[in-house]
Structures are given as C-alpha cells and as structure tokens.
Design a protein around this motif. Structure first.
Motif, PDB file in Angstrom:
ATOM      1  N   SER A  41      18.862  -3.558 -19.234  1.00 36.83           N
ATOM      2  CA  SER A  41      20.137  -3.103 -18.688  1.00 36.83           C
ATOM      3  C   SER A  41      20.148  -1.576 -18.667  1.00 36.83           C
ATOM      4  N   GLU A  42      20.919  -1.045 -17.716  1.00 34.75           N
ATOM      5  CA  GLU A  42      21.079   0.398 -17.580  1.00 34.75           C
ATOM      6  C   GLU A  42      22.525   0.654 -17.192  1.00 34.75           C
ATOM      7  N   THR A  43      23.208   1.427 -18.023  1.00 32.76           N
ATOM      8  CA  THR A  43      24.629   1.697 -17.798  1.00 32.76           C
ATOM      9  C   THR A  43      24.831   3.186 -17.560  1.00 32.76           C
ATOM     10  N   TYR A  45      27.104   6.643 -17.023  1.00 34.30           N
ATOM     11  CA  TYR A  45      28.378   7.192 -17.470  1.00 34.30           C
ATOM     12  C   TYR A  45      28.737   8.382 -16.586  1.00 34.30           C
ATOM     13  N   ARG A  50      23.113   8.099 -19.347  1.00 35.39           N
ATOM     14  CA  ARG A  50      22.768   6.702 -19.082  1.00 35.39           C
ATOM     15  C   ARG A  50      22.406   6.047 -20.412  1.00 35.39           C
ATOM     16  N   LYS A  53      18.730  -0.242 -22.270  1.00 35.32           N
ATOM     17  CA  LYS A  53      18.501  -1.224 -23.345  1.00 35.32           C
ATOM     18  C   LYS A  53      17.345  -2.141 -22.990  1.00 35.32           C
ATOM     19  N   THR A  71      17.902   0.698 -27.913  1.00 39.09           N
ATOM     20  CA  THR A  71      18.958   1.359 -27.153  1.00 39.09           C
ATOM     21  C   THR A  71      18.615   2.838 -27.057  1.00 39.09           C
ATOM     22  N   GLN A  73      19.817   6.539 -25.309  1.00 37.22           N
ATOM     23  CA  GLN A  73      20.815   7.348 -24.610  1.00 37.22           C
ATOM     24  C   GLN A  73      20.078   8.480 -23.905  1.00 37.22           C
TER      25      GLN A  73
END
Length: 87
Positions: A41-43, A45, A50, A53, A71, A73
């Motif tokens: 996953s890549e989230t 902001y 980013r 995970k 995880t 950052q």
C-alpha cells in the motif's frame, strides 16, 4: 496420525538483514522497491509525504500465524523514518 507441515504465505518475506540498507535522508523509493518489491500500500499526504507499507504473513498448522509489517515514511522521494513490527 500424521500431521503435515503445511503453511500459507502472503506477501514478501521481509528479510531483516535488508533493513540495514535503509538510511533516512538517503534511501529512495526505487531503492526500497529493489530491496522489498512493490509496496502493498502507498498513501499520499497533502504535504508531499507518502506512507509505504509492505506486509508478510504466514499461516501455519495449529492455527498459528506470524507476520511482519514494514512501514516507511517518505518525503521528497527519501526515507524520513521506518519501523518493522512483528505479530
């Protein structure tokens, strides 16, 4: 009675020796992908950061499961910090 030693794995095994290659402020996303494969996953902001995970789990006999989550950052394509959790 014979028990088979079967297991079911999901994700890439997160080799802890490879974690030594992660250097905050230096390691890029491309380098992380070469070490661990594509993130699960890549989230993104709003401030350009980013969260990436990678997860790995292994279900074993007798209803036991072991897992790991890495995880990371990122900001400006460089690692800010990272953590490996085990379950």
């Amino acid at each position: 009675m014979l028990l088979s030693a079967c297991s079911n794995r999901v994700g890439h095994n997160l080799d802890t020796a490879r974690l030594q290659h992660i250097q905050p402020g230096q390691t890029s996303k491309a380098q992380l992908i070469s070490l661990f494969g594509l993130p699960d996953s890549e989230t993104p902001y709003p401030d350009g950061q980013r969260l990436l995970k990678w997860t790995y789990s292994e279900a074993r006999t007798l209803n036991t499961t072991e897992g790991q989550t890495l995880t990371v950052q990122m900001k400006n394509d460089k690692v800010l910090n990272f953590a490996l959790s085990k379950s």
